[in-house]
Scaffold this motif. Sequence first.
Motif, PDB file in Angstrom:
ATOM      1  N   LEU A  26     -75.763 -31.367  18.317  1.00 52.97           N
ATOM      2  CA  LEU A  26     -75.484 -30.408  19.384  1.00 52.97           C
ATOM      3  C   LEU A  26     -74.811 -29.173  18.813  1.00 52.97           C
ATOM      4  CD1 LEU A  26     -73.832 -32.945  21.874  1.00 52.97           C
ATOM      5  CD2 LEU A  26     -76.218 -32.211  21.889  1.00 52.97           C
ATOM      6  N   ASP A  27     -75.044 -28.023  19.460  1.00 54.56           N
ATOM      7  CA  ASP A  27     -74.286 -26.828  19.113  1.00 54.56           C
ATOM      8  C   ASP A  27     -72.835 -27.076  19.526  1.00 54.56           C
ATOM      9  OD1 ASP A  27     -72.977 -24.136  19.853  1.00 54.56           O
ATOM     10  OD2 ASP A  27     -74.704 -23.539  18.643  1.00 54.56           O
ATOM     11  N   HIS A  28     -71.920 -27.069  18.566  1.00 52.95           N
ATOM     12  CA  HIS A  28     -70.569 -27.538  18.831  1.00 52.95           C
ATOM     13  C   HIS A  28     -69.850 -26.700  19.881  1.00 52.95           C
ATOM     14  CE1 HIS A  28     -66.634 -29.211  18.360  1.00 52.95           C
ATOM     15  NE2 HIS A  28     -66.133 -28.096  17.855  1.00 52.95           N
ATOM     16  N   CYS A  29     -69.883 -25.383  19.759  1.00 50.01           N
ATOM     17  CA  CYS A  29     -69.077 -24.531  20.634  1.00 50.01           C
ATOM     18  C   CYS A  29     -69.656 -24.410  22.033  1.00 50.01           C
ATOM     19  CB  CYS A  29     -68.910 -23.146  20.016  1.00 50.01           C
ATOM     20  SG  CYS A  29     -67.693 -23.122  18.676  1.00 50.01           S
ATOM     21  N   SER A  30     -70.976 -24.359  22.153  1.00 57.09           N
ATOM     22  CA  SER A  30     -71.571 -24.126  23.472  1.00 57.09           C
ATOM     23  C   SER A  30     -71.788 -25.414  24.258  1.00 57.09           C
ATOM     24  CB  SER A  30     -72.914 -23.399  23.317  1.00 57.09           C
ATOM     25  OG  SER A  30     -73.835 -24.202  22.594  1.00 57.09           O
ATOM     26  N   SER A  76     -72.912 -14.925  23.045  1.00 61.51           N
ATOM     27  CA  SER A  76     -73.223 -15.360  24.419  1.00 61.51           C
ATOM     28  C   SER A  76     -73.790 -16.767  24.368  1.00 61.51           C
ATOM     29  CB  SER A  76     -74.224 -14.410  25.072  1.00 61.51           C
ATOM     30  OG  SER A  76     -75.379 -14.292  24.263  1.00 61.51           O
ATOM     31  N   PRO A  77     -72.904 -17.762  24.193  1.00 61.91           N
ATOM     32  CA  PRO A  77     -73.388 -19.146  24.110  1.00 61.91           C
ATOM     33  C   PRO A  77     -74.045 -19.596  25.411  1.00 61.91           C
ATOM     34  CG  PRO A  77     -71.015 -19.088  24.411  1.00 61.91           C
ATOM     35  CD  PRO A  77     -71.447 -17.679  24.192  1.00 61.91           C
ATOM     36  N   THR A 131     -65.765 -14.415  40.975  1.00 62.94           N
ATOM     37  CA  THR A 131     -66.452 -13.920  39.787  1.00 62.94           C
ATOM     38  C   THR A 131     -65.878 -12.569  39.360  1.00 62.94           C
ATOM     39  OG1 THR A 131     -68.150 -12.961  41.214  1.00 62.94           O
ATOM     40  CG2 THR A 131     -68.598 -15.131  40.277  1.00 62.94           C
ATOM     41  N   LYS A 132     -65.765 -12.388  38.051  1.00 64.04           N
ATOM     42  CA  LYS A 132     -65.245 -11.144  37.476  1.00 64.04           C
ATOM     43  C   LYS A 132     -66.134 -10.742  36.302  1.00 64.04           C
ATOM     44  CE  LYS A 132     -60.396 -12.204  38.568  1.00 64.04           C
ATOM     45  NZ  LYS A 132     -59.039 -12.393  37.995  1.00 64.04           N
ATOM     46  N   PRO A 133     -66.261  -9.458  36.050  1.00 66.00           N
ATOM     47  CA  PRO A 133     -67.068  -9.019  34.897  1.00 66.00           C
ATOM     48  C   PRO A 133     -66.418  -9.452  33.587  1.00 66.00           C
ATOM     49  CG  PRO A 133     -65.908  -7.153  35.890  1.00 66.00           C
ATOM     50  CD  PRO A 133     -65.718  -8.313  36.820  1.00 66.00           C
ATOM     51  N   ASN A 134     -67.252  -9.752  32.604  1.00 60.96           N
ATOM     52  CA  ASN A 134     -66.800 -10.136  31.254  1.00 60.96           C
ATOM     53  C   ASN A 134     -65.949 -11.414  31.267  1.00 60.96           C
ATOM     54  OD1 ASN A 134     -67.999  -7.762  30.170  1.00 60.96           O
ATOM     55  ND2 ASN A 134     -66.162  -6.600  30.730  1.00 60.96           N
ATOM     56  N   HIS A 135     -66.211 -12.292  32.212  1.00 62.21           N
ATOM     57  CA  HIS A 135     -65.510 -13.576  32.265  1.00 62.21           C
ATOM     58  C   HIS A 135     -66.517 -14.715  32.167  1.00 62.21           C
ATOM     59  CE1 HIS A 135     -61.990 -11.300  33.432  1.00 62.21           C
ATOM     60  NE2 HIS A 135     -61.260 -12.413  33.509  1.00 62.21           N
ATOM     61  N   ARG A 136     -66.073 -15.819  31.558  1.00 59.58           N
ATOM     62  CA  ARG A 136     -66.908 -17.003  31.422  1.00 59.58           C
ATOM     63  C   ARG A 136     -66.078 -18.257  31.648  1.00 59.58           C
ATOM     64  NH1 ARG A 136     -71.795 -17.016  28.855  1.00 59.58           N
ATOM     65  NH2 ARG A 136     -72.573 -15.015  28.081  1.00 59.58           N
ATOM     66  N   CYS A 137     -66.778 -19.359  31.863  1.00 58.10           N
ATOM     67  CA  CYS A 137     -66.105 -20.656  31.986  1.00 58.10           C
ATOM     68  C   CYS A 137     -65.888 -21.269  30.608  1.00 58.10           C
ATOM     69  CB  CYS A 137     -66.937 -21.625  32.827  1.00 58.10           C
ATOM     70  SG  CYS A 137     -66.967 -21.254  34.589  1.00 58.10           S
ATOM     71  N   CYS A 138     -64.765 -21.920  30.458  1.00 59.96           N
ATOM     72  CA  CYS A 138     -64.483 -22.723  29.266  1.00 59.96           C
ATOM     73  C   CYS A 138     -63.815 -23.988  29.778  1.00 59.96           C
ATOM     74  CB  CYS A 138     -63.571 -21.972  28.304  1.00 59.96           C
ATOM     75  SG  CYS A 138     -63.274 -22.857  26.752  1.00 59.96           S
ATOM     76  N   GLY A 139     -64.611 -25.039  29.999  1.00 57.18           N
ATOM     77  CA  GLY A 139     -64.087 -26.197  30.705  1.00 57.18           C
ATOM     78  C   GLY A 139     -63.749 -25.776  32.122  1.00 57.18           C
ATOM     79  N   TRP A 146     -60.451 -13.748  24.635  1.00 58.26           N
ATOM     80  CA  TRP A 146     -60.533 -15.120  24.166  1.00 58.26           C
ATOM     81  C   TRP A 146     -61.955 -15.476  23.767  1.00 58.26           C
ATOM     82  CZ3 TRP A 146     -55.938 -17.969  24.310  1.00 58.26           C
ATOM     83  CH2 TRP A 146     -54.903 -17.418  25.083  1.00 58.26           C
ATOM     84  N   SER A 147     -62.074 -16.577  23.067  1.00 58.14           N
ATOM     85  CA  SER A 147     -63.371 -17.189  22.804  1.00 58.14           C
ATOM     86  C   SER A 147     -63.253 -18.672  23.121  1.00 58.14           C
ATOM     87  CB  SER A 147     -63.815 -16.988  21.345  1.00 58.14           C
ATOM     88  OG  SER A 147     -62.924 -17.634  20.456  1.00 58.14           O
ATOM     89  N   CYS A 148     -64.398 -19.301  23.362  1.00 53.40           N
ATOM     90  CA  CYS A 148     -64.392 -20.706  23.771  1.00 53.40           C
ATOM     91  C   CYS A 148     -65.225 -21.534  22.808  1.00 53.40           C
ATOM     92  CB  CYS A 148     -64.966 -20.841  25.185  1.00 53.40           C
ATOM     93  SG  CYS A 148     -65.074 -22.545  25.783  1.00 53.40           S
ATOM     94  N   CYS A 149     -64.698 -22.687  22.432  1.00 51.83           N
ATOM     95  CA  CYS A 149     -65.454 -23.600  21.573  1.00 51.83           C
ATOM     96  C   CYS A 149     -65.170 -25.020  22.026  1.00 51.83           C
ATOM     97  CB  CYS A 149     -65.055 -23.423  20.108  1.00 51.83           C
ATOM     98  SG  CYS A 149     -66.061 -24.388  18.972  1.00 51.83           S
ATOM     99  N   ALA A 150     -66.224 -25.699  22.478  1.00 48.02           N
ATOM    100  CA  ALA A 150     -66.118 -27.081  22.955  1.00 48.02           C
ATOM    101  C   ALA A 150     -65.019 -27.228  23.999  1.00 48.02           C
ATOM    102  CB  ALA A 150     -65.891 -28.034  21.790  1.00 48.02           C
ATOM    103  N   GLU A 151     -65.033 -26.315  24.979  1.00 50.68           N
ATOM    104  CA  GLU A 151     -64.111 -26.309  26.114  1.00 50.68           C
ATOM    105  C   GLU A 151     -62.665 -26.047  25.720  1.00 50.68           C
ATOM    106  OE1 GLU A 151     -64.703 -29.928  28.333  1.00 50.68           O
ATOM    107  OE2 GLU A 151     -66.506 -29.153  29.287  1.00 50.68           O
TER     108      GLU A 151
END
Length: 394
Positions: free
Chosen positions: A345-349, A282-283, A249-257, A266-271
């Motif tokens: 569905l919310d497309h990006c999240s 913050s999806p 785990t790292k700060p300011n990181h998220r999963c995208c697929g 970066w930003s993530c939309c539908a993996e």
Amino acid sequence: MYLTTTHLCCGKNNIFQRKENHSCCGKETYDMTTHCCCANPTLEVKPKHETCCSKATDSRKKTESQQGSPPTRTLPILSDLNCGSETYNPHEQMCCSGNLYKKASALTKCCGEDAYTLSDDNVLCCNGILYRNVSEQSECVGGVIYTPANTTCQMSTRPRLGEHCCGGHTINPRTHICCNGHSHNKMNGNFCCGSEVYDHHNQFLTCCSGHLYNLTHLRGNAECCGSLLLQYSNHICCSSSTNSIMYDTKPNHRCCGHYYYNTSLWSCCAERLKPTPKPNSSPAEYRLKPLTDLIPEMCNKTVFFGKVESVALENYLRHVVLKVVWQVNMKSENFIKDPWLHVSLDHCSTPATDNGMTYLWEENHNGKHKLLSHPVDLTSDIYMLYSVCYQKKG
């Protein structure tokens, strides 16, 4: 394996897409309208203006003349027929998976890399493997050689009436279960995890992609991440329908697929990652799981298998038409009456979905639907969910 109508096999392990006017020359392909295949002494592709090209043509004509071919019939160039790194005459020889053999008669056939004659005694070809010294009454069934005179398994005999093979022995399927060739008593469980058996209702056992874990000595919650067990608070699992990867785990990181990305870059939309960070976004973050990771938790919820028939995008929404394949409601008998559902569905999240694939969905109390699982196999997964949940209900 390759499809001969769409691809060429040149040499032993070189597969090329079939193109018009292209043929093999050793381990590569060439365009016969602009090049030729020369033996110098090994096979090489050369432009047609090279001296060796005329020799290759003369050699072809000489071969046709010796074989007495009618002028209207064009025989294949010998260099077109390759067996491994060698060329051969198909009238005299045969190629079996890269190995050359003399063609004794029309009864001579290939069996994998070996050649045999159909009239040979005590020889049997079974799924590309040539077996010798087998009894006359032996037969090949589903890749296994059965000999009626014997009563054991392991690629040589047929079990007794009512018995089933499991590895090198027989089992009674009413009392035992076979997991990758290993038999287990059904009293220990009804589901396989690799070569082991386990009980879905045992809260101290969990199966992660064929690996069985004992949770008795673990502290805190643990969950599957592919074939690994995620049990530390300083790790996170990012998964898609194709991969599951564990990250620190790292700060300011998220999963995208199955990617773990820096939200400031970066930003993530539908993996899918895009190099356009969106501040203050913050999806809702959740990931799909294999069906085995969701059972028996799903037994207490209203869930159904829905096949994605079509998808349409409108602004930030993804509109999905679902065909309800099978529904289970363990708390009531309120089944979905209309087999067609229109879900927004919310497309990006929301994790990506593929047309024609079937997923496990949950119907919330407010009538909204949530995507839960990776694509499922209808036959085996419906049986698994049904048997586990109804056993628990009973």
